[in-house]
Design a protein around this motif. Sequence first.
Motif, PDB file in Angstrom:
ATOM      1  N   MET A  36      -5.677   2.990   1.436  1.00 54.74           N
ATOM      2  CA  MET A  36      -4.819   2.965   2.675  1.00 54.74           C
ATOM      3  C   MET A  36      -4.141   1.365   2.675  1.00 54.74           C
ATOM      4  SD  MET A  36      -5.330   5.515   4.175  1.00 54.74           S
ATOM      5  CE  MET A  36      -3.988   5.212   5.588  1.00 54.74           C
ATOM      6  N   PHE A  37      -4.819   0.638   1.793  1.00 56.87           N
ATOM      7  CA  PHE A  37      -4.254  -0.954   1.813  1.00 56.87           C
ATOM      8  C   PHE A  37      -3.040  -0.754   0.789  1.00 56.87           C
ATOM      9  CE2 PHE A  37      -3.535  -4.632  -0.787  1.00 56.87           C
ATOM     10  CZ  PHE A  37      -3.511  -5.685   0.228  1.00 56.87           C
ATOM     11  N   MET A  38      -3.125   0.226  -0.283  1.00 50.33           N
ATOM     12  CA  MET A  38      -2.113   0.517  -1.011  1.00 50.33           C
ATOM     13  C   MET A  38      -0.797   1.333  -0.290  1.00 50.33           C
ATOM     14  SD  MET A  38      -4.383   1.576  -4.507  1.00 50.33           S
ATOM     15  CE  MET A  38      -2.715   1.952  -5.558  1.00 50.33           C
ATOM     16  N   ILE A  39      -1.209   2.088   0.454  1.00 45.58           N
ATOM     17  CA  ILE A  39      -0.227   2.979   1.100  1.00 45.58           C
ATOM     18  C   ILE A  39       0.383   2.117   2.071  1.00 45.58           C
ATOM     19  CG2 ILE A  39       0.234   4.783   2.915  1.00 45.58           C
ATOM     20  CD1 ILE A  39      -2.086   6.243   1.558  1.00 45.58           C
ATOM     21  N   GLY A  40      -0.254   1.156   2.894  1.00 43.94           N
ATOM     22  CA  GLY A  40       0.394   0.380   3.725  1.00 43.94           C
ATOM     23  C   GLY A  40       1.142  -0.696   3.076  1.00 43.94           C
ATOM     24  N   THR A  41       0.935  -1.209   1.904  1.00 42.82           N
ATOM     25  CA  THR A  41       1.617  -2.321   1.130  1.00 42.82           C
ATOM     26  C   THR A  41       2.761  -1.567   0.573  1.00 42.82           C
ATOM     27  OG1 THR A  41      -0.447  -3.347   0.211  1.00 42.82           O
ATOM     28  CG2 THR A  41       1.676  -3.769  -0.872  1.00 42.82           C
ATOM     29  N   GLY A  42       2.967  -0.240  -0.071  1.00 38.87           N
ATOM     30  CA  GLY A  42       4.115   0.171  -0.011  1.00 38.87           C
ATOM     31  C   GLY A  42       5.079   0.417   0.997  1.00 38.87           C
ATOM     32  N   LEU A  43       4.593   0.898   2.179  1.00 38.17           N
ATOM     33  CA  LEU A  43       5.404   0.904   3.335  1.00 38.17           C
ATOM     34  C   LEU A  43       5.864  -0.382   3.776  1.00 38.17           C
ATOM     35  CD1 LEU A  43       3.345   3.325   5.488  1.00 38.17           C
ATOM     36  CD2 LEU A  43       5.510   3.882   3.895  1.00 38.17           C
ATOM     37  N   ILE A 103       4.079  -7.853   6.040  1.00 33.65           N
ATOM     38  CA  ILE A 103       2.796  -8.092   5.360  1.00 33.65           C
ATOM     39  C   ILE A 103       1.757  -7.876   6.578  1.00 33.65           C
ATOM     40  CG2 ILE A 103       3.669 -10.303   4.505  1.00 33.65           C
ATOM     41  CD1 ILE A 103       2.617 -11.959   7.021  1.00 33.65           C
ATOM     42  N   GLY A 104       1.945  -7.052   7.535  1.00 30.66           N
ATOM     43  CA  GLY A 104       0.950  -6.621   8.471  1.00 30.66           C
ATOM     44  C   GLY A 104       0.465  -5.066   8.070  1.00 30.66           C
ATOM     45  N   ALA A 105       1.720  -4.334   7.450  1.00 37.84           N
ATOM     46  CA  ALA A 105       1.394  -3.074   7.072  1.00 37.84           C
ATOM     47  C   ALA A 105       0.120  -2.779   6.207  1.00 37.84           C
ATOM     48  CB  ALA A 105       2.617  -2.470   6.442  1.00 37.84           C
ATOM     49  N   PRO A 106      -0.009  -3.777   5.057  1.00 38.39           N
ATOM     50  CA  PRO A 106      -1.299  -3.493   4.482  1.00 38.39           C
ATOM     51  C   PRO A 106      -2.551  -3.868   5.294  1.00 38.39           C
ATOM     52  CG  PRO A 106       0.406  -4.903   3.138  1.00 38.39           C
ATOM     53  CD  PRO A 106       0.752  -4.777   4.759  1.00 38.39           C
ATOM     54  N   LEU A 107      -2.519  -4.848   6.031  1.00 35.47           N
ATOM     55  CA  LEU A 107      -3.744  -5.174   7.015  1.00 35.47           C
ATOM     56  C   LEU A 107      -3.916  -4.048   7.897  1.00 35.47           C
ATOM     57  CD1 LEU A 107      -3.145  -8.675   7.649  1.00 35.47           C
ATOM     58  CD2 LEU A 107      -4.649  -7.873   5.741  1.00 35.47           C
ATOM     59  N   LEU A 108      -2.942  -3.281   8.357  1.00 35.56           N
ATOM     60  CA  LEU A 108      -3.230  -2.403   9.315  1.00 35.56           C
ATOM     61  C   LEU A 108      -3.740  -1.040   8.662  1.00 35.56           C
ATOM     62  CD1 LEU A 108      -2.453  -1.720  12.334  1.00 35.56           C
ATOM     63  CD2 LEU A 108      -0.344  -0.810  11.588  1.00 35.56           C
ATOM     64  N   GLY A 109      -3.225  -1.015   7.494  1.00 35.87           N
ATOM     65  CA  GLY A 109      -3.535   0.399   6.493  1.00 35.87           C
ATOM     66  C   GLY A 109      -4.972   0.293   6.218  1.00 35.87           C
ATOM     67  N   TYR A 110      -5.377  -1.021   5.856  1.00 37.72           N
ATOM     68  CA  TYR A 110      -6.756  -1.232   5.257  1.00 37.72           C
ATOM     69  C   TYR A 110      -7.749  -1.218   6.587  1.00 37.72           C
ATOM     70  CZ  TYR A 110     -10.678  -3.893   3.408  1.00 37.72           C
ATOM     71  OH  TYR A 110     -12.064  -4.236   3.109  1.00 37.72           O
ATOM     72  N   THR A 161      12.696 -11.332  -3.871  1.00 39.20           N
ATOM     73  CA  THR A 161      12.222 -10.448  -4.604  1.00 39.20           C
ATOM     74  C   THR A 161      10.887 -10.668  -5.070  1.00 39.20           C
ATOM     75  OG1 THR A 161      14.773 -10.066  -5.230  1.00 39.20           O
ATOM     76  CG2 THR A 161      13.054  -9.167  -6.792  1.00 39.20           C
ATOM     77  N   ALA A 162      10.480 -11.823  -5.718  1.00 42.16           N
ATOM     78  CA  ALA A 162       9.278 -12.390  -6.176  1.00 42.16           C
ATOM     79  C   ALA A 162       8.024 -11.905  -5.201  1.00 42.16           C
ATOM     80  CB  ALA A 162       9.117 -13.827  -6.711  1.00 42.16           C
ATOM     81  N   ALA A 163       8.339 -12.157  -3.841  1.00 43.18           N
ATOM     82  CA  ALA A 163       7.407 -11.965  -2.774  1.00 43.18           C
ATOM     83  C   ALA A 163       7.070 -10.417  -2.954  1.00 43.18           C
ATOM     84  CB  ALA A 163       7.855 -12.402  -1.411  1.00 43.18           C
ATOM     85  N   MET A 164       8.070  -9.750  -2.832  1.00 41.85           N
ATOM     86  CA  MET A 164       7.829  -8.197  -2.964  1.00 41.85           C
ATOM     87  C   MET A 164       7.035  -7.676  -3.960  1.00 41.85           C
ATOM     88  SD  MET A 164      11.403  -6.642  -1.069  1.00 41.85           S
ATOM     89  CE  MET A 164      12.308  -7.446  -2.191  1.00 41.85           C
ATOM     90  N   VAL A 165       7.761  -8.241  -5.173  1.00 37.23           N
ATOM     91  CA  VAL A 165       6.690  -7.938  -6.584  1.00 37.23           C
ATOM     92  C   VAL A 165       5.396  -8.103  -6.345  1.00 37.23           C
ATOM     93  CG1 VAL A 165       6.888  -8.432  -8.972  1.00 37.23           C
ATOM     94  CG2 VAL A 165       9.074  -7.937  -7.861  1.00 37.23           C
ATOM     95  N   ILE A 166       5.013  -9.529  -5.827  1.00 35.23           N
ATOM     96  CA  ILE A 166       3.671  -9.921  -5.959  1.00 35.23           C
ATOM     97  C   ILE A 166       2.907  -8.860  -4.905  1.00 35.23           C
ATOM     98  CG2 ILE A 166       1.951 -11.684  -4.922  1.00 35.23           C
ATOM     99  CD1 ILE A 166       4.232 -13.636  -6.208  1.00 35.23           C
ATOM    100  N   LEU A 167       3.568  -8.518  -3.800  1.00 33.36           N
ATOM    101  CA  LEU A 167       2.941  -7.626  -2.920  1.00 33.36           C
ATOM    102  C   LEU A 167       2.528  -6.303  -3.560  1.00 33.36           C
ATOM    103  CD1 LEU A 167       4.656  -8.237   0.623  1.00 33.36           C
ATOM    104  CD2 LEU A 167       2.401  -8.907  -0.286  1.00 33.36           C
ATOM    105  N   VAL A 168       3.665  -5.709  -4.472  1.00 28.64           N
ATOM    106  CA  VAL A 168       3.380  -4.456  -5.144  1.00 28.64           C
ATOM    107  C   VAL A 168       2.016  -4.675  -6.062  1.00 28.64           C
ATOM    108  CG1 VAL A 168       4.245  -2.805  -6.489  1.00 28.64           C
ATOM    109  CG2 VAL A 168       5.470  -3.785  -4.710  1.00 28.64           C
ATOM    110  N   VAL A 169       2.183  -5.883  -6.899  1.00 29.50           N
ATOM    111  CA  VAL A 169       1.134  -5.922  -7.753  1.00 29.50           C
ATOM    112  C   VAL A 169      -0.092  -6.187  -7.139  1.00 29.50           C
ATOM    113  CG1 VAL A 169       0.094  -7.704  -9.535  1.00 29.50           C
ATOM    114  CG2 VAL A 169       2.568  -7.208  -9.376  1.00 29.50           C
ATOM    115  N   ALA A 170      -0.238  -6.775  -6.006  1.00 26.86           N
ATOM    116  CA  ALA A 170      -1.713  -6.634  -5.264  1.00 26.86           C
ATOM    117  C   ALA A 170      -1.857  -5.293  -5.161  1.00 26.86           C
ATOM    118  CB  ALA A 170      -1.326  -7.604  -4.064  1.00 26.86           C
ATOM    119  N   ALA A 171      -0.998  -4.441  -4.590  1.00 22.85           N
ATOM    120  CA  ALA A 171      -1.480  -3.275  -4.445  1.00 22.85           C
ATOM    121  C   ALA A 171      -2.143  -2.337  -5.572  1.00 22.85           C
ATOM    122  CB  ALA A 171      -0.754  -2.113  -3.592  1.00 22.85           C
ATOM    123  N   LEU A 172      -1.429  -2.565  -6.711  1.00 22.94           N
ATOM    124  CA  LEU A 172      -1.888  -2.087  -7.956  1.00 22.94           C
ATOM    125  C   LEU A 172      -2.987  -2.581  -8.586  1.00 22.94           C
ATOM    126  CD1 LEU A 172       1.810  -1.887  -9.712  1.00 22.94           C
ATOM    127  CD2 LEU A 172       0.660  -0.020  -8.369  1.00 22.94           C
TER     128      LEU A 172
END
Length: 283
Positions: free
Chosen positions: A263-270, A224-231, A172-183
């Motif tokens: 696009m990084f934010m969208i990829g992170t969300g997905l 973890i690849g979706a944000p990189l792919l989006g970016y 859960t903490a990992a997902m929260v940190i990924l969301v914070v990174a996008a925000l």
Amino acid sequence: MIERADQLVLNYVSKAADAAHGVLRADQRLDFARRLRARIEAERHGSQNARQVAKVLARFGDPAALVEREARRLAEEGAATRRDTAVAAPVESAQPRGTGSTMRFPAIADDPDTPPGVRTYSKIAQERVHRREEGRGLPFAGLRRAAMFSANPMATGGRDARTVVKEHPRDTAAMVILVVAALLVPFDLPPLAIFEVPVVAWAVGAALVLFGDTWTLRDKLVGIGAPLLGYSVGGVLIGGLRVGTEAGLQAFVTQFFDVSGTMFMIGTGLGVVWLAYRLLDLT
């Protein structure tokens, strides 16, 4: 994850013991729970993988059904149970203490000596019951159950949001940190050394995902690849469409950096949605 695997076993045995109340006598319940735990440990072969242990427990089926089988076995042996004493109280006093114990636990549904046809139709029946419990025909039934933060884990099968978060704090903490990174992307924060703050936050979240034991490797790569792919890919495609074919390289680079963050934010969300869905599904 060792604690998680052991907790699954303890929860299953506890459910079986609870189901035995009012059905078996106290000594019979203790003997039943002891043999059930021993059989589960034998079937898991020392595995500490929560997913493998969950599969083993699924093969045993509904704990209440095991209790009913144990009650029938005791009845066939002539041993009085708690259910019998509710009808005829003198029976238990005449029954020697400990009668009805056996060193052999009844075979589970997929034991090798069970006929293949029985195993097949038993599996089909269990899947139909499971689909009914999942609320088949009701849209987003699993999602609604997951959103029941105050739900009773016994009623939701341990798949409500509160139970999942409690049993998977690191994931859960990992997902929260990924969301914070996008925000953090829209904010012009000073870099840490040579790295942007969102990149550092994403790297921490990605490391927690990679070293987790709940998700499969494919799930981790998707998350973890979706944000990189989006970016990268998203930035190239959208940036290229915005500048057209006549613009030069400098205009393309400008448009790339304008849209790549979004696009990084969208990829992170997905990616986080996928990880959350798989976390709920695997539990």
